[in-house]
Design a protein around this motif. Structure first.
Motif, PDB file in Angstrom:
ATOM      1  N   GLY A 108      -4.559  -4.601  -9.818  1.00 54.71           N
ATOM      2  CA  GLY A 108      -4.043  -4.793  -8.468  1.00 54.71           C
ATOM      3  C   GLY A 108      -2.984  -3.777  -8.079  1.00 54.71           C
ATOM      4  O   GLY A 108      -2.878  -3.386  -6.914  1.00 54.71           O
ATOM      5  N   GLN A 109      -2.192  -3.326  -9.044  1.00 57.16           N
ATOM      6  CA  GLN A 109      -1.158  -2.328  -8.743  1.00 57.16           C
ATOM      7  C   GLN A 109      -1.777  -0.993  -8.337  1.00 57.16           C
ATOM      8  O   GLN A 109      -1.292  -0.326  -7.426  1.00 57.16           O
ATOM      9  N   ALA A 110      -2.842  -0.593  -9.012  1.00 58.72           N
ATOM     10  CA  ALA A 110      -3.517   0.661  -8.650  1.00 58.72           C
ATOM     11  C   ALA A 110      -4.123   0.553  -7.254  1.00 58.72           C
ATOM     12  O   ALA A 110      -4.045   1.498  -6.466  1.00 58.72           O
ATOM     13  N   LEU A 111      -4.711  -0.598  -6.927  1.00 54.17           N
ATOM     14  CA  LEU A 111      -5.256  -0.807  -5.588  1.00 54.17           C
ATOM     15  C   LEU A 111      -4.129  -0.797  -4.560  1.00 54.17           C
ATOM     16  O   LEU A 111      -4.265  -0.212  -3.482  1.00 54.17           O
ATOM     17  N   ALA A 112      -2.990  -1.384  -4.878  1.00 54.21           N
ATOM     18  CA  ALA A 112      -1.846  -1.392  -3.962  1.00 54.21           C
ATOM     19  C   ALA A 112      -1.322   0.024  -3.719  1.00 54.21           C
ATOM     20  O   ALA A 112      -0.970   0.375  -2.585  1.00 54.21           O
ATOM     21  N   ARG A 113      -1.292   0.873  -4.767  1.00 56.90           N
ATOM     22  CA  ARG A 113      -0.860   2.263  -4.584  1.00 56.90           C
ATOM     23  C   ARG A 113      -1.804   2.996  -3.629  1.00 56.90           C
ATOM     24  O   ARG A 113      -1.379   3.763  -2.774  1.00 56.90           O
ATOM     25  N   TYR A 114      -3.096   2.740  -3.778  1.00 62.80           N
ATOM     26  CA  TYR A 114      -4.086   3.358  -2.895  1.00 62.80           C
ATOM     27  C   TYR A 114      -3.880   2.881  -1.458  1.00 62.80           C
ATOM     28  O   TYR A 114      -3.870   3.688  -0.521  1.00 62.80           O
ATOM     29  N   ALA A 115      -3.705   1.579  -1.274  1.00 66.22           N
ATOM     30  CA  ALA A 115      -3.503   1.021   0.063  1.00 66.22           C
ATOM     31  C   ALA A 115      -2.242   1.602   0.710  1.00 66.22           C
ATOM     32  O   ALA A 115      -2.245   1.957   1.891  1.00 66.22           O
ATOM     33  N   ARG A 116      -1.190   1.717  -0.053  1.00 62.97           N
ATOM     34  CA  ARG A 116       0.066   2.278   0.467  1.00 62.97           C
ATOM     35  C   ARG A 116      -0.140   3.745   0.856  1.00 62.97           C
ATOM     36  O   ARG A 116       0.325   4.178   1.912  1.00 62.97           O
ATOM     37  N   ALA A 117      -0.827   4.519   0.019  1.00 56.68           N
ATOM     38  CA  ALA A 117      -1.062   5.935   0.313  1.00 56.68           C
ATOM     39  C   ALA A 117      -1.869   6.105   1.594  1.00 56.68           C
ATOM     40  O   ALA A 117      -1.695   7.085   2.321  1.00 56.68           O
ATOM     41  N   ARG A 118      -2.738   5.156   1.901  1.00 58.02           N
ATOM     42  CA  ARG A 118      -3.556   5.206   3.121  1.00 58.02           C
ATOM     43  C   ARG A 118      -2.825   4.618   4.324  1.00 58.02           C
ATOM     44  O   ARG A 118      -3.349   4.631   5.429  1.00 58.02           O
ATOM     45  N   GLY A 119      -1.643   4.052   4.105  1.00 56.18           N
ATOM     46  CA  GLY A 119      -0.922   3.416   5.205  1.00 56.18           C
ATOM     47  C   GLY A 119      -1.531   2.087   5.601  1.00 56.18           C
ATOM     48  O   GLY A 119      -1.328   1.608   6.709  1.00 56.18           O
ATOM     49  N   GLU A 120      -2.287   1.479   4.695  1.00 50.70           N
ATOM     50  CA  GLU A 120      -2.964   0.211   4.979  1.00 50.70           C
ATOM     51  C   GLU A 120      -2.521  -0.870   3.992  1.00 50.70           C
ATOM     52  O   GLU A 120      -3.297  -1.728   3.599  1.00 50.70           O
ATOM     53  N   PHE A 121      -1.258  -0.809   3.613  1.00 43.94           N
ATOM     54  CA  PHE A 121      -0.733  -1.722   2.604  1.00 43.94           C
ATOM     55  C   PHE A 121      -0.729  -3.176   3.077  1.00 43.94           C
ATOM     56  O   PHE A 121      -0.897  -4.090   2.281  1.00 43.94           O
ATOM     57  N   HIS A 122      -0.562  -3.395   4.372  1.00 46.72           N
ATOM     58  CA  HIS A 122      -0.397  -4.763   4.875  1.00 46.72           C
ATOM     59  C   HIS A 122      -1.699  -5.454   5.248  1.00 46.72           C
ATOM     60  O   HIS A 122      -1.691  -6.646   5.537  1.00 46.72           O
ATOM     61  N   ARG A 123      -2.811  -4.744   5.233  1.00 44.85           N
ATOM     62  CA  ARG A 123      -4.074  -5.409   5.559  1.00 44.85           C
ATOM     63  C   ARG A 123      -4.609  -6.149   4.330  1.00 44.85           C
ATOM     64  O   ARG A 123      -4.214  -5.871   3.199  1.00 44.85           O
ATOM     65  N   GLU A 124      -5.517  -7.049   4.548  1.00 44.17           N
ATOM     66  CA  GLU A 124      -6.141  -7.771   3.441  1.00 44.17           C
ATOM     67  C   GLU A 124      -7.237  -6.907   2.827  1.00 44.17           C
ATOM     68  O   GLU A 124      -8.087  -6.364   3.528  1.00 44.17           O
ATOM     69  N   TRP A 125      -7.195  -6.753   1.499  1.00 39.43           N
ATOM     70  CA  TRP A 125      -8.193  -5.973   0.775  1.00 39.43           C
ATOM     71  C   TRP A 125      -9.092  -6.940   0.009  1.00 39.43           C
ATOM     72  O   TRP A 125      -8.683  -7.529  -0.985  1.00 39.43           O
ATOM     73  N   VAL A 126     -10.311  -7.110   0.477  1.00 40.37           N
ATOM     74  CA  VAL A 126     -11.285  -7.952  -0.195  1.00 40.37           C
ATOM     75  C   VAL A 126     -11.973  -7.094  -1.250  1.00 40.37           C
ATOM     76  O   VAL A 126     -12.375  -5.964  -0.970  1.00 40.37           O
ATOM     77  N   TYR A 127     -12.078  -7.615  -2.460  1.00 34.81           N
ATOM     78  CA  TYR A 127     -12.682  -6.825  -3.532  1.00 34.81           C
ATOM     79  C   TYR A 127     -13.512  -7.722  -4.433  1.00 34.81           C
ATOM     80  O   TYR A 127     -13.418  -8.942  -4.392  1.00 34.81           O
TER      81      TYR A 127
END
Length: 180
Positions: A108-127
């Motif tokens: 989850g931390q690696a996915l969170a780093r990716y989301a933050r880098a894309r500027g989409e940290f606050h959206r829901e990531w379904v996986y």
């Protein structure tokens, strides 16, 4: 870079993807020569193991170890926003230099780093949680275009669509012919 299944887009000509320190391991599996050649060069005899550069051999062994661990490990694979072939949400992918990569994350931390880098940290990531071997052996061939897997794409490793990593029928460097 063109995303498939996501809603974000980048300005044309802007490549914000940093080069992974481990990308060189994946590049070692590509045959020498221009990857854009239309003809397959004649295979050269393999050099004797004793004459192999020790650094190259060590990198190959390390990549093989990484591949073995990846195949046995469940990873997080975000779902894109668009439908897949069966009307379900498809896996999140990105195209780079004519090759599609399924984006996978070790935790989850690696996915969170990716989301933050894309500027989409606050959206829901379904996986989905998918075994690495299943990604390489089932999902990659199902894509229908040259496809590999990018694990922790911001700072991880790329598993390219080559023989020894993906099934032969999905590999871009497979031998042609033999009655096919």
């Amino acid at each position: 870079m063109s995303e498939h299944g996501g809603t974000g887009s980048e300005p044309p000509g802007k490549n914000t993807v940093p080069r992974s320190r481990l990308a060189e391991y994946a590049e070692m599996t590509v045959p020498p020569g221009d990857p854009g050649q239309d003809t397959v060069p004649a295979p050269e005899p393999a050099p004797a193991a004793a004459s192999e550069d020790p650094e190259v051999e060590a990198r190959r062994e390390r990549f093989t170890e990484l591949l073995d661990v990846f195949r046995e490990t469940p990873v997080l694979v975000p779902l894109g926003d668009g439908p897949g072939p069966d009307g379900e949400r498809g896996l999140l992918t990105a195209d780079w230099n004519g090759v599609r990569f399924i984006l996978a994350f070790s935790d989850g931390q690696a996915l969170a780093r990716y989301a933050r880098a894309r500027g989409e940290f606050h959206r829901e990531w379904v996986y989905r949680t998918i075994l690495g071997a299943r990604l390489l052996d089932v999902a990659v061939p199902a894509v229908g275009v040259p496809c590999g897997v990018a694990l922790d794409c911001a700072d991880g490793v790329v598993f390219p669509p080559v023989v020894g990593v993906v099934p032969d029928e999905a590999a871009v460097d497979r031998e042609q012919g033999d009655g096919l």
